[in-house]
Motif scaffolding. Structure first.
Motif, PDB file in Angstrom:
ATOM      1  N   GLU A   1     -16.991 -17.832 -75.219  1.00 41.90           N
ATOM      2  CA  GLU A   1     -15.727 -18.510 -75.456  1.00 41.90           C
ATOM      3  C   GLU A   1     -14.577 -17.450 -75.350  1.00 41.90           C
ATOM      4  O   GLU A   1     -14.862 -16.527 -75.943  1.00 41.90           O
ATOM      5  N   MET A   2     -13.531 -17.955 -74.633  1.00 42.20           N
ATOM      6  CA  MET A   2     -12.466 -16.952 -74.305  1.00 42.20           C
ATOM      7  C   MET A   2     -11.130 -17.488 -74.291  1.00 42.20           C
ATOM      8  O   MET A   2     -10.996 -18.775 -74.125  1.00 42.20           O
ATOM      9  N   VAL A   3     -10.204 -16.732 -74.585  1.00 40.40           N
ATOM     10  CA  VAL A   3      -8.911 -16.945 -74.644  1.00 40.40           C
ATOM     11  C   VAL A   3      -8.097 -15.753 -73.994  1.00 40.40           C
ATOM     12  O   VAL A   3      -8.266 -14.627 -74.294  1.00 40.40           O
ATOM     13  N   LEU A   4      -7.142 -16.181 -72.789  1.00 36.39           N
ATOM     14  CA  LEU A   4      -6.479 -15.223 -72.213  1.00 36.39           C
ATOM     15  C   LEU A   4      -4.723 -15.481 -72.565  1.00 36.39           C
ATOM     16  O   LEU A   4      -4.455 -16.680 -72.372  1.00 36.39           O
ATOM     17  N   SER A   5      -4.125 -14.632 -73.143  1.00 38.49           N
ATOM     18  CA  SER A   5      -2.901 -14.630 -73.458  1.00 38.49           C
ATOM     19  C   SER A   5      -1.883 -13.887 -72.542  1.00 38.49           C
ATOM     20  O   SER A   5      -2.139 -12.735 -72.042  1.00 38.49           O
ATOM     21  N   LYS A   6      -0.578 -14.413 -72.144  1.00 34.56           N
ATOM     22  CA  LYS A   6       0.229 -13.905 -71.287  1.00 34.56           C
ATOM     23  C   LYS A   6       1.555 -14.394 -71.761  1.00 34.56           C
ATOM     24  O   LYS A   6       1.870 -15.630 -71.382  1.00 34.56           O
ATOM     25  N   ASN A   7       2.416 -13.379 -72.331  1.00 30.53           N
ATOM     26  CA  ASN A   7       3.641 -13.923 -72.697  1.00 30.53           C
ATOM     27  C   ASN A   7       3.801 -15.307 -73.371  1.00 30.53           C
ATOM     28  O   ASN A   7       4.481 -16.088 -73.251  1.00 30.53           O
TER      29      ASN A   7
ATOM     30  N   VAL B   1     -30.171 -13.644 -67.004  1.00 24.62           N
ATOM     31  CA  VAL B   1     -29.001 -12.774 -67.176  1.00 24.62           C
ATOM     32  C   VAL B   1     -28.054 -13.240 -65.890  1.00 24.62           C
ATOM     33  O   VAL B   1     -27.095 -13.312 -66.263  1.00 24.62           O
ATOM     34  N   GLN B   2     -28.412 -13.712 -64.790  1.00 24.64           N
ATOM     35  CA  GLN B   2     -27.634 -14.040 -63.908  1.00 24.64           C
ATOM     36  C   GLN B   2     -26.934 -15.143 -63.905  1.00 24.64           C
ATOM     37  O   GLN B   2     -25.646 -15.314 -63.717  1.00 24.64           O
ATOM     38  N   LEU B   3     -27.632 -15.946 -64.711  1.00 23.82           N
ATOM     39  CA  LEU B   3     -26.812 -17.466 -65.092  1.00 23.82           C
ATOM     40  C   LEU B   3     -25.696 -17.117 -66.078  1.00 23.82           C
ATOM     41  O   LEU B   3     -24.723 -17.782 -66.090  1.00 23.82           O
ATOM     42  N   ALA B   4     -26.110 -16.131 -66.986  1.00 25.37           N
ATOM     43  CA  ALA B   4     -25.116 -15.992 -68.148  1.00 25.37           C
ATOM     44  C   ALA B   4     -23.911 -15.215 -67.644  1.00 25.37           C
ATOM     45  O   ALA B   4     -22.758 -15.350 -67.690  1.00 25.37           O
ATOM     46  N   LYS B   5     -24.544 -14.206 -66.614  1.00 25.90           N
ATOM     47  CA  LYS B   5     -23.132 -13.453 -65.620  1.00 25.90           C
ATOM     48  C   LYS B   5     -22.231 -14.129 -64.925  1.00 25.90           C
ATOM     49  O   LYS B   5     -21.263 -13.968 -65.124  1.00 25.90           O
ATOM     50  N   GLY B   6     -23.046 -15.259 -64.212  1.00 24.31           N
ATOM     51  CA  GLY B   6     -22.102 -16.148 -63.542  1.00 24.31           C
ATOM     52  C   GLY B   6     -21.139 -17.092 -64.312  1.00 24.31           C
ATOM     53  O   GLY B   6     -20.032 -17.409 -63.930  1.00 24.31           O
ATOM     54  N   ALA B   7     -21.774 -17.437 -65.467  1.00 29.82           N
ATOM     55  CA  ALA B   7     -20.762 -18.401 -66.207  1.00 29.82           C
ATOM     56  C   ALA B   7     -19.599 -17.445 -66.803  1.00 29.82           C
ATOM     57  O   ALA B   7     -18.673 -17.950 -66.834  1.00 29.82           O
ATOM     58  N   ILE B   8     -19.766 -16.264 -67.523  1.00 31.17           N
ATOM     59  CA  ILE B   8     -18.942 -15.399 -68.188  1.00 31.17           C
ATOM     60  C   ILE B   8     -18.046 -15.008 -67.290  1.00 31.17           C
ATOM     61  O   ILE B   8     -16.723 -15.024 -67.132  1.00 31.17           O
ATOM     62  N   LEU B   9     -18.402 -14.319 -65.881  1.00 30.68           N
ATOM     63  CA  LEU B   9     -17.412 -13.757 -64.953  1.00 30.68           C
ATOM     64  C   LEU B   9     -16.540 -14.714 -64.302  1.00 30.68           C
ATOM     65  O   LEU B   9     -15.279 -14.511 -64.137  1.00 30.68           O
ATOM     66  N   SER B  10     -17.021 -15.850 -63.984  1.00 35.27           N
ATOM     67  CA  SER B  10     -16.198 -16.966 -63.465  1.00 35.27           C
ATOM     68  C   SER B  10     -15.472 -17.728 -64.582  1.00 35.27           C
ATOM     69  O   SER B  10     -14.540 -18.033 -63.949  1.00 35.27           O
ATOM     70  N   GLY B  11     -15.553 -17.402 -65.683  1.00 32.18           N
ATOM     71  CA  GLY B  11     -14.857 -18.146 -66.651  1.00 32.18           C
ATOM     72  C   GLY B  11     -13.679 -17.064 -66.732  1.00 32.18           C
ATOM     73  O   GLY B  11     -12.355 -17.427 -66.900  1.00 32.18           O
ATOM     74  N   ILE B  12     -13.863 -15.657 -66.540  1.00 31.47           N
ATOM     75  CA  ILE B  12     -12.712 -14.625 -66.931  1.00 31.47           C
ATOM     76  C   ILE B  12     -11.715 -14.629 -65.738  1.00 31.47           C
ATOM     77  O   ILE B  12     -10.742 -14.693 -65.662  1.00 31.47           O
ATOM     78  N   GLN B  13     -12.406 -14.989 -64.349  1.00 30.84           N
ATOM     79  CA  GLN B  13     -11.720 -15.205 -63.069  1.00 30.84           C
ATOM     80  C   GLN B  13     -11.048 -16.178 -63.256  1.00 30.84           C
ATOM     81  O   GLN B  13      -9.590 -16.475 -63.010  1.00 30.84           O
ATOM     82  N   THR B  14     -11.350 -17.454 -63.836  1.00 32.74           N
ATOM     83  CA  THR B  14     -10.789 -18.717 -63.890  1.00 32.74           C
ATOM     84  C   THR B  14      -9.435 -18.467 -64.970  1.00 32.74           C
ATOM     85  O   THR B  14      -8.379 -19.026 -64.388  1.00 32.74           O
ATOM     86  N   MET B  15      -9.585 -17.813 -65.984  1.00 40.16           N
ATOM     87  CA  MET B  15      -8.500 -17.619 -66.889  1.00 40.16           C
ATOM     88  C   MET B  15      -7.518 -16.712 -66.199  1.00 40.16           C
ATOM     89  O   MET B  15      -6.110 -16.954 -66.316  1.00 40.16           O
ATOM     90  N   ALA B  16      -7.875 -15.681 -65.435  1.00 40.38           N
ATOM     91  CA  ALA B  16      -6.792 -14.897 -64.868  1.00 40.38           C
ATOM     92  C   ALA B  16      -6.165 -15.712 -63.721  1.00 40.38           C
ATOM     93  O   ALA B  16      -4.758 -15.597 -63.656  1.00 40.38           O
ATOM     94  N   GLN B  17      -6.847 -16.502 -62.877  1.00 38.84           N
ATOM     95  CA  GLN B  17      -6.107 -17.262 -62.113  1.00 38.84           C
ATOM     96  C   GLN B  17      -5.172 -18.340 -62.585  1.00 38.84           C
ATOM     97  O   GLN B  17      -4.105 -18.749 -62.485  1.00 38.84           O
TER      98      GLN B  17
ATOM     99  N   LYS C   1      -2.988 -25.742 -81.571  1.00 42.11           N
ATOM    100  CA  LYS C   1      -2.359 -26.762 -80.614  1.00 42.11           C
ATOM    101  C   LYS C   1      -1.854 -26.112 -79.448  1.00 42.11           C
ATOM    102  O   LYS C   1      -1.465 -26.872 -78.586  1.00 42.11           O
ATOM    103  N   LYS C   2      -1.580 -24.855 -79.604  1.00 41.56           N
ATOM    104  CA  LYS C   2      -0.975 -24.270 -78.351  1.00 41.56           C
ATOM    105  C   LYS C   2      -1.700 -23.648 -77.265  1.00 41.56           C
ATOM    106  O   LYS C   2      -1.152 -23.624 -76.283  1.00 41.56           O
ATOM    107  N   ILE C   3      -2.921 -23.671 -77.383  1.00 38.82           N
ATOM    108  CA  ILE C   3      -3.899 -23.304 -76.374  1.00 38.82           C
ATOM    109  C   ILE C   3      -4.324 -24.247 -75.501  1.00 38.82           C
ATOM    110  O   ILE C   3      -4.742 -25.507 -75.872  1.00 38.82           O
ATOM    111  N   SER C   4      -4.119 -23.971 -74.381  1.00 41.29           N
ATOM    112  CA  SER C   4      -4.480 -24.935 -73.157  1.00 41.29           C
ATOM    113  C   SER C   4      -5.984 -24.850 -72.826  1.00 41.29           C
ATOM    114  O   SER C   4      -6.258 -23.750 -72.366  1.00 41.29           O
ATOM    115  N   TYR C   5      -6.750 -25.741 -72.879  1.00 41.89           N
ATOM    116  CA  TYR C   5      -8.128 -25.823 -72.571  1.00 41.89           C
ATOM    117  C   TYR C   5      -8.578 -26.009 -71.269  1.00 41.89           C
ATOM    118  O   TYR C   5      -8.028 -27.306 -70.763  1.00 41.89           O
ATOM    119  N   ILE C   6      -9.408 -25.390 -70.518  1.00 43.22           N
ATOM    120  CA  ILE C   6      -9.883 -25.772 -69.262  1.00 43.22           C
ATOM    121  C   ILE C   6     -11.060 -26.124 -69.124  1.00 43.22           C
ATOM    122  O   ILE C   6     -12.068 -25.399 -69.648  1.00 43.22           O
TER     123      ILE C   6
END
Length: 556
Positions: free
Chosen positions: A327-333, A447-463, A533-538
């Protein structure tokens, strides 16, 4: 009724009666003697028992998890067999998490507990929840006001006793979540609730018993120092994922197990600890469960954002709790995006051939020393004991080292090497031959399944935030998993982008820290509710092109 005689390494020999044709795994799980990541459906190989008095039919599946010698000795998977006659069996030694993380990062805040006491004109004590009177006690009891800050995780449960008058944490106690007997992840438990008769009730009963045991343990610890009674506990604040809160309250979690994957309620959940949950606390005790963002970004994440002050931070911060879910949250401004990815139980040492939880004897770090064919394996073991297996951090460090030394192809395939052997036509990397600890090709796929899930999640948050990885100022890793983990293992194994290695910090059990804040401040409760309430879920599975991103993320 058949008799089941059990030789337990911890409890000695005990005898039990069983109904005819009862599944052996379920029988043992109901006694809290065994658990398995898959919940007993025959695919993880963790419910190992040794049958001593008869020769059980061998299933083909069992050949994947035992050597010929072990099979001849009577080792079987409990979930694949029923109790039809009297049976004598031996259990493997229980795993115990030796270092359940109870402390977490906590920012400064103004203490103003939600529960307080005041005297009325007759000299009796009024119990207040904010400005509302919720109870009355005879005489002046203002000097006795205690609460509990709790983290109910999928794997572990932590409870801390707090003096609400001073804010001091007096003691903390923890245990494994008893629901592990029904599966190691929330999806398995949701499925159990959906498919089994009274499944939700059984899971509720299990977690409530854990909480009762913890509270009674706290009461016992306090004897002699300050004679605490159940009637002195007036408030409980809980950080937990949405599934755990549903099951704690006895609310059917089925809505989270099917599209559109929604919780049965929104906002915080407040219950009476004595009347609703039958806990050993004051009849006036309120239980406050922090609000979730979505079905799979729960109140534990809200608690983490609150405890770390990310909602007020000027930096770009990635907060991530890596467990069976990432589970991850990325904040910006001041703008927040969140997602949840199914990391699976591999990173907690489960679903791995030689996987164990982070306990004494678990390998927590692996280093490959030397070059080419002359590489040797060095390991670090928790408690400096005889190695028993790989916990999550040891697993990641091993994979990172295999990738660094070129023994692991970018596709995840083990290449030929003196330390790579074939057993029954399948490759595995030898970590400790004397203690039969190895890493199989299938383990690496997990491990690859976990890696794919987490890395793609981080990439999606950044995008979503229109950011590059280099623009992320800080990465906060929360939870049990980070306790034994090096930053270079996260990036070396490819779970995190390389650009983030130098900004990773570990913040511990922020679920409990956030619960502590909400216990000691009504304003913090309000802040938690605003955060949720403020966090947008993807929802990652709904994104165009996400499948390709996930597959790409599996490469080393």
């Amino acid at each position: 009724m058949p008799q089941v005689v059990i030789n337990d390494f911890h409890d000695g020999v005990n005898s039990y009666k069983s109904d005819m044709n009862t599944n052996l795994y379920q029988f043992l799980a109901d006694l809290n003697l065994i658990d398995a990541p898959c919940g007993g459906v025959g695919c993880c190989g963790k419910c190992k028992v040794r049958i001593l008095n008869q020769d059980f039919t061998l299933h083909n599946t069992e050949k994947e998890f035992f050597t010929e010698k072990e099979l001849s000795q009577g080792w079987r998977l409990a979930c694949l067999h029923g109790v039809e006659t009297d049976i004598t069996l031996e259990l493997s030694p229980k795993e115990v998490i030796s270092e359940i993380v109870s402390d977490g990062y906590l920012r400064d805040f103004v203490k103003k507990p939600h529960i307080s006491k005041t005297l009325d004109q007759n000299g009796n004590t009024l119990l207040m929840a904010g400005d509302e009177v919720i109870g009355q006690e005879q005489g002046d009891t203002r000097n006795r006001l205690f609460g509990l800050a709790m983290d109910i995780g999928t794997t572990t449960v932590v409870a801390s006793l707090i003096d609400l008058l001073t804010g001091q944490e007096l003691t903390s106690i923890s245990c494994l979540n008893g629901q592990k007997n029904f599966g190691q992840d929330v999806i398995t438990r949701i499925n159990y609730a959906m498919t089994q008769t009274k499944g939700t009730l059984i899971l509720q009963k299990t977690i409530l018993q854990d909480l009762r045991n913890l509270i009674e343990g706290i009461l016992t610890q306090c004897r002699g120092n300050y004679p605490l009674t159940p009637h002195d506990i007036y408030d409980i604040s809980i950080g937990a994922n949405a599934t755990m809160i549903h099951l704690l309250a006895g609310i059917d979690p089925s809505s989270m197990g099917k599209s559109p994957y929604a919780t049965a309620f929104s906002g915080p959940l407040v219950m009476n600890g004595s009347k609703d949950l039958k806990l050993p606390v004051s009849e006036h005790c309120l239980v406050y469960c922090l609000p979730a963002v979505s079905a799979f970004v729960g109140g534990d994440i809200t608690a983490g954002i609150l405890a770390c002050g990310i909602h007020d931070a000027s930096k770009n911060v990635l907060f991530i709790d890596i467990g069976t879910n990432g589970e991850m949250v990325l904040s910006k401004n001041g703008k927040f995006y969140a997602c949840s990815c199914a990391a699976g139980p591999a990173l907690e040492g489960m679903n791995i051939s030689c996987g164990v939880r982070a306990a004494k004897g678990a390998i927590e770090d692996v280093q490959l020393v030397g070059v080419g064919k002359d590489i040797a394996v060095k390991v670090s073991v928790i408690g400096e004991a005889k190695p028993t297996g790989l916990c999550g951090s040891g697993l990641l460090s091993a994979v990172a080292e295999l990738a660094r030394t070129g023994i692991l192809h970018k596709s995840g395939r083990l290449l030929e090497h003196p330390l790579v052997e074939r057993v029954a036509g399948k490759k595995r990397f030898i970590i400790d031959q004397d203690n039969e600890i190895y890493l199989t090709q299938q383990d690496i796929r997990q491990v690859q399944l976990a890696k794919g899930a987490i890395l793609s999640g981080i990439q999606t948050m950044a995008q979503a935030n229109e950011m590059t990885f280099s623009e992320i100022d800080q990465v906060m890793v929360a939870g049990q998993f980070g306790a034994h983990l090096k930053a270079e293992s996260l990036t070396g194994a490819g779970l995190f982008p390389q650009e983030l290695e130098n900004v990773i910090t570990y913040v511990g059990n922020t679920s409990k820290s956030g619960a502590y804040l909400c216990l000691l401040s009504s304003e913090e409760r309000e802040a938690a509710e605003k955060i949720a309430k403020k966090i947008s879920y993807i929802e990652l599975s709904h994104l165009d092109g996400y499948d390709s991103l996930f597959v790409k993320g599996m490469e080393f």
